[in-house]
Design an enzyme around this catalytic site. Structure first.
Site, PDB file in Angstrom:
ATOM      1  N   ASP A  95       0.850  -1.188   0.000  1.00  0.00           N
ATOM      2  CA  ASP A  95       0.000   0.000   0.000  1.00  0.00           C
ATOM      3  C   ASP A  95       0.889   1.243   0.000  1.00  0.00           C
ATOM      4  OD1 ASP A  95      -2.568   1.345   0.112  1.00  0.00           O
ATOM      5  OD2 ASP A  95      -2.066   1.896   2.167  1.00  0.00           O
ATOM      6  N   GLU A 112       0.785   5.792   0.380  1.00  0.00           N
ATOM      7  CA  GLU A 112       0.083   7.061   0.597  1.00  0.00           C
ATOM      8  C   GLU A 112       0.783   8.096  -0.282  1.00  0.00           C
ATOM      9  OE1 GLU A 112      -2.664   7.184   2.175  1.00  0.00           O
ATOM     10  OE2 GLU A 112      -2.540   5.215   3.139  1.00  0.00           O
ATOM     11  N   GLU A 120      -6.141  18.360   1.258  1.00  0.00           N
ATOM     12  CA  GLU A 120      -7.019  17.196   1.048  1.00  0.00           C
ATOM     13  C   GLU A 120      -6.276  15.891   1.349  1.00  0.00           C
ATOM     14  OE1 GLU A 120      -6.389  19.547  -1.132  1.00  0.00           O
ATOM     15  OE2 GLU A 120      -8.290  20.659  -1.269  1.00  0.00           O
ATOM     16  N   HIS A 152      -4.210  11.043   5.390  1.00  0.00           N
ATOM     17  CA  HIS A 152      -3.170  10.275   6.075  1.00  0.00           C
ATOM     18  C   HIS A 152      -2.468  11.011   7.210  1.00  0.00           C
ATOM     19  CE1 HIS A 152      -0.610  12.647   3.472  1.00  0.00           C
ATOM     20  NE2 HIS A 152      -1.019  12.006   2.384  1.00  0.00           N
ATOM     21  N   HIS A 183      -5.637   6.878   7.230  1.00  0.00           N
ATOM     22  CA  HIS A 183      -4.976   5.908   6.361  1.00  0.00           C
ATOM     23  C   HIS A 183      -3.489   5.845   6.729  1.00  0.00           C
ATOM     24  CE1 HIS A 183      -8.034   5.643   2.867  1.00  0.00           C
ATOM     25  NE2 HIS A 183      -8.639   6.068   3.967  1.00  0.00           N
ATOM     26  N   ASP A 189      -2.745  -0.429   6.889  1.00  0.00           N
ATOM     27  CA  ASP A 189      -3.671  -0.852   5.844  1.00  0.00           C
ATOM     28  C   ASP A 189      -3.230  -2.181   5.214  1.00  0.00           C
ATOM     29  OD1 ASP A 189      -5.036   1.406   6.432  1.00  0.00           O
ATOM     30  OD2 ASP A 189      -4.765   2.387   4.498  1.00  0.00           O
TER      31      ASP A 189
END
Length: 223
Positions: free
Chosen positions: A7, A9, A52, A57, A150, A155
């Site tokens: 995963d 970010e 945003e 995160h 997140h 995750d």
């Protein structure tokens, strides 16, 4: 069989618009079961953090400036991945960002065919239902209470459990579980010694046998 749950970010949604990867998380699976071996890095994107993305995160520019740039960790990242299959939730997004980053530093891109998209798996199994990570955790009763924001590694850990459930549950891990447990232990019961039984006929048994033969016409046992 080794697989890597992966995963990322990022600072936004489109690497062609200048957005960058800011965190990578990986969890190693063997026979679909997490081994405990992980890879986790925060990355300095060398740019600002849009509000945003920060709300998703919680990683800001001041924090990330103290971490290495992608080119400084590209080789160790690829070494961890090796040539094994990648398990990614919405694989197209993460693969697009990672291949953009790898291309920027002259490293080989990762073939998209190596990725298993768990979003596609979930949509096939539960058509019309929500298939984001939180929804799947709820469906499979996986505890995601620590997921306030997140985070790539957290995750991945959740996705590893979701992936196993999408494959059909805990059965795929039994083989590895048995290997970790080791060979079965056999208990041998203690028994007291017993004298061997006699097998030779007694005199009375011989006499009874002879009397029976006298009643039989041409007995073959008397020859």
């Amino acid at each position: 069989m080794r697989e890597i749950v992966l995963d990322t970010e990022t600072t936004g949604l489109d690497p062609s618009a200048g957005h960058r990867v800011v965190e990578i998380g990986c969890v190693e699976l063997v026979n679909h079961v997490a081994t405990g071996r992980t890879y986790h890095r925060y990355i300095n994107p060398e740019r600002d953090m849009p509000e945003e993305a920060y709300k998703v995160h919680g990683l800001d520019r001041a924090f990330l400036e103290n971490h290495p740039r992608f080119q400084e960790l590209a080789d160790e990242f690829l070494e961890f991945l090796a040539e094994d299959r990648l398990i990614i939730h919405n694989a197209e997004f993460d693969m697009r960002f990672l291949n953009h980053e790898l291309g920027q530093v002259g490293r080989p891109r990762i073939p998209f065919e190596r990725a298993v998209d768990t979003v596609a798996m979930a949509r096939k199994r539960f058509p019309g239902a929500q298939v984001n990570l939180d929804a799947l955790c709820k469906r499979f009763e996986i505890d995601n209470s620590a997921r306030e924001l997140h985070g790539a590694l957290l995750d991945c850990e959740l996705l590893a459990e979701v992936y196993l459930e999408l494959l059909g549950g805990r059965q795929p891990g039994l083989e590895l579980a048995e290997a970790r447990r080791g060979p079965a232990r056999v208990e041998i019961a203690e028994r007291p010694p017993r004298e061997p039984r006699p097998h030779s006929p007694s005199d009375s048994e011989k006499a009874a046998h002879a009397a029976m033969l006298e009643k039989v016409k041409n007995p073959i046992w008397s020859s």
